[in-house]
Design an enzyme around this catalytic site. Sequence first.
Site, PDB file in Angstrom:
ATOM      1  CG  HIS A 296      35.798  38.826  45.723  1.00 40.28           C
ATOM      2  ND1 HIS A 296      36.678  39.503  46.523  1.00 40.28           N
ATOM      3  CD2 HIS A 296      36.336  38.826  44.479  1.00 40.28           C
ATOM      4  CE1 HIS A 296      37.713  39.901  45.793  1.00 40.28           C
ATOM      5  NE2 HIS A 296      37.531  39.502  44.553  1.00 40.28           N
TER       6      HIS A 296
ATOM      7  CG  ASP B 163      36.639  45.451  42.647  1.00 38.10           C
ATOM      8  OD1 ASP B 163      37.165  44.764  41.751  1.00 38.10           O
ATOM      9  OD2 ASP B 163      36.900  45.296  43.861  1.00 38.10           O
TER      10      ASP B 163
END
Length: 375
Positions: A185, A257
């Site tokens: 992330h 993702d």
Amino acid sequence: MPNPDTLRRQVGQLLILGFDGLHIDSKLRTTLSTLQPSGVILFARNIEEPRQTWQLLRDSQASTPVPMFLCVDLEGGTVDRLKKVIAPAPSVEHVFATGNRKLFRMHGHILGLEARALGFNTDFAPVFDLGFEASRSVLAGRTASADPDETILYAREFLKGLKSARVLGCGKHFPGLGEGNLDSHHAMPTIKKTLKAMWAQDLKPYRELKNEIAFAMVAHAAYPEVTNDDLPASLSRKWMQEILRRKIGYRGLIISDDLEMGGVLSTGQIEDVAVETLRAGADMFLVCHNQELVWRGYEAVLRTAERDRKFAAQVERAAARVLSVKKRSRELRGFSAEPKARVVEKLRRIVNNFTRIVGAGVIDDRLHTAQEINV
């Protein structure tokens, strides 16, 4: 070259988007009706109570005539978007620790029941990553085991449970984040592991379960020992086309993702990564939050397809694959009934009972109520 309207619809089928807010405002309605995305994904920020969540998904679907993937990340434990509106579900680690295959399946079934009751048809779970020590601080209780066979055992049962609740599942994060010690992330992990080692370990769940998942979600992590470069797997033709498609023989949808994550944006702007993940072999991409980035990613793909015939053909093939999966997935047929208070209360009891049973490791009759919920 397809006509402009056809091309716009094709590009829309490659995008799943997220947004802020609990309801669809005029700005978001314009985005949904213009881009006609393949799906939406909700996070805790979008989920206040069951009926509101159901209405938000229903309004999203109403923006397009094509059935949508209505998505959520629902694994149990730390990744549980419904814990505040229904009840917290136990983590993968805790369920796997029971060693009880029926509980593995029940985990998927109960999370699927929750998702389905609120209007979702797609759960980006289970995690196929192996629970190695290197990733312990990042993945924590999200993995079943460091042993690929044990991971397969859990994931196969979980997926059967999801399917019985009419919810699509997803294997993630291809080719494996088990040896990664950074959170993608925020930054891109570099995993120095050979293809031979990964084939025997990290890739084994994908090899064994390739026919049991609708989606394989590709990680924003680099594997220089395999690719001889520093590109993340989500931008790698070698990983997606050569290994996942050809070597493993995966026929489902490949989805990158979230393209807002630091691990991929460290390599380029949203325009670059949206185009390059598709060029490399993804069928779909996620942009999970920022509406400006949603539009920029979509427009970049559209503009590139308008001037690059080869890329346009790739977009067309990917959109056809997406629509084919939608057409044959019973999970996308119809929409759940509005969740009544008694259904939500029954779900809450089921989840709480399941959590107690996982703690004890023994199934009892209280969980048979799961079969009474008709969603």
